[in-house]
Design an enzyme around this catalytic site. Structure first.
Site: not given
Length: 457
Positions: A261, A263, A99, A259
């Protein structure tokens, strides 16, 4: 029983813990055995972000997964939340990403696509299988005559090789995600709107541009050239200051920073002012989809200013622990539509069960066009200071001496809140102080940090 999973999956610096060559196949084997206990011949979707270790992690994980009769579909680089919009084709999704963390880290998230992110029972089941498995090691390529009697008598792993799995690349996943997003915003036009996107050199670096271009936006894109080591580096939702400069220099109307990833999202207005997840929630309650809600889910980090703002609109703020999985659980428990974190995880339950930065960005634009709130005006925030303190040990926060230090600081707050918690993904302690003035918040937070640091470092 030990649980491999933290707040957001299994996460570590690559080369440590599970993320070494002998343990990743074992984890893959455990995941497959768990999946087979739930589904016959399970179909497993794998997606990942752009960090350099993803190829290693994925290959090692597959070598364990494929010891079992599973079908793997490798979609390669794709935002984490994409799995929720193409779930009808698969049973399980494995997301390889850390992430917002730096490139040296990586993580493994598992989603049961019929139910969502894993519950504690599933986490403990996978952890138990993993801990009881023998390491997966190759047979030595040494003639038996040269092997010792001990080596001859040690049997190979008890794993059967009669029912192996299979895999295929699945590039269609990107188009499926794109089409699903566009279907949800088929009446939205971004023509003549100039938008800057910061893709954090992460998983949105290709698909975000394609989606916004399909909606006719005039685009400027930064940080969309990943090299494996620049993910989240001085960019994206964690550091949107460069996006602010880009917006001002190019006279953009809006900017969105994702960000690593995909999400999370942070929004920036035409003046370069950064709007976090709390601001996004305040904007979205004016969207027709959410105008009639009476509850909204946030976390213990949600600014008190938003809580008071919502109260004036007749909306109750329900707080959870930090982590989008807790928000998702609360939304499901109370059958609510909207929730999110200050960090930019926004869950639009009517659109997706997961936080999705691209979906949230488009929903903000839809709302802004409908309400003419082009400056992204929201609410007056309470001054809030957040400190991250690296720690070597994690002493109990509810026992002396740490509890005494926290209680003393709480007694100094006149009109605000103090929150102290350990990070679920990093070796650090987080201190948040809200107070009437910035000066008081700074003073109380730093004084507490100095005292606690002496105890934990």
């Amino acid at each position: 029983m030990s649980n491999l999973f933290g707040t957001d999956g299994v996460r570590s610096k690559v080369g440590n813990n599970v993320f070494v060559s002998e343990n990743l196949p074992k984890l893959g084997n455990a995941i497959a055995k768990w999946a087979i206990s739930k589904y016959i011949n399970p179909k497993i979707l794998i997606v990942h972000d752009t960090r350099i270790s993803c190829s290693f992690v994925k290959s090692a994980l597959k070598s364990g997964l494929l010891l079992n009769p599973v079908s793997i579909f490798d979609a390669q680089v794709l935002p984490t939340p994409a799995v929720a919009l193409i779930k009808n084709y698969f049973n399980i999704a494995i997301i390889i990403s850390a992430s917002h963390n730096p490139w040296q880290d990586n993580g493994i998230k598992i989603v049961d696509l019929a139910y969502g992110k894993l519950n504690l029972k599933d986490e403990l089941e996978i952890s138990g299988i993993y801990l009881n498995l023998s390491p997966i090691t190759p047979t030595p390529l040494v003639p038996s005559v040269f092997r010792s009697e001990t080596e001859k008598n040690v049997s190979r792993d008890s794993q059967s090789y009669d029912n192996l799995g299979q895999e295929e690349f699945y590039p269609e996943a990107e188009n499926l995600y794109l089409e699903n997003v566009l279907e949800k915003f088929k009446f939205l036009s971004l023509k003549n709107i100039k938008i800057a996107l910061d893709c954090a050199n992460g998983a949105t670096y290709k698909v975000a541009a394609k989606i916004f271009e399909k909606l006719s936006a005039d685009l400027i894109i930064i940080n969309n050239k990943p090299n494996g080591k620049n993910i989240n580096l001085n960019c994206g939702a964690l550091e949107p200051e460069n996006l602010s400069k880009t917006i001002i220099e190019n006279n953009c109307d809006f900017g969105f920073a994702f960000d690593g990833d995909g999400d999370r999202v942070v929004v920036v207005n035409r003046f370069g002012e950064i709007k976090d997840g709390d601001d996004i929630l305040a904007i979205l309650i004016n969207n027709p989809d959410y105008q009639n809600i009476n509850k909204l889910v946030g976390t213990v980090m949600t600014n008190r200013g938003l809580e008071l703002f919502l109260k004036k609109q007749g909306i109750e703020l329900v707080r959870t622990s930090v982590g989008d999985k807790y928000i998702s659980e609360q939304l499901a428990k109370e059958n609510l539509l909207l929730g999110g974190e200050q960090s930019g995880h926004i869950i639009l339950k009517n659109l997706s069960p997961m936080g999705d930065g691209i979906l949230a960005a488009l929903k903000v634009l839809e709302t802004v066009i409908l309400t003419k709130n082009h400056n992204l005006e929201t609410f007056k925030k309470y001054p809030q200071v957040l400190l991250n303190i690296p720690v070597k040990i994690k002493l109990a926060l509810d026992a002396p001496p740490i509890s005494q230090l926290i209680d003393l600081s709480k007694s100094q707050i006149t009109d605000g809140r103090l929150l102290v918690r350990y990070s679920g993904t990093e070796n650090c302690l987080r201190i948040m102080v809200e107070e009437e003035t910035q000066e008081r918040a700074e003073f109380i937070s730093h004084a507490l940090a100095d005292k606690i640091q002496k105890e934990l470092c």
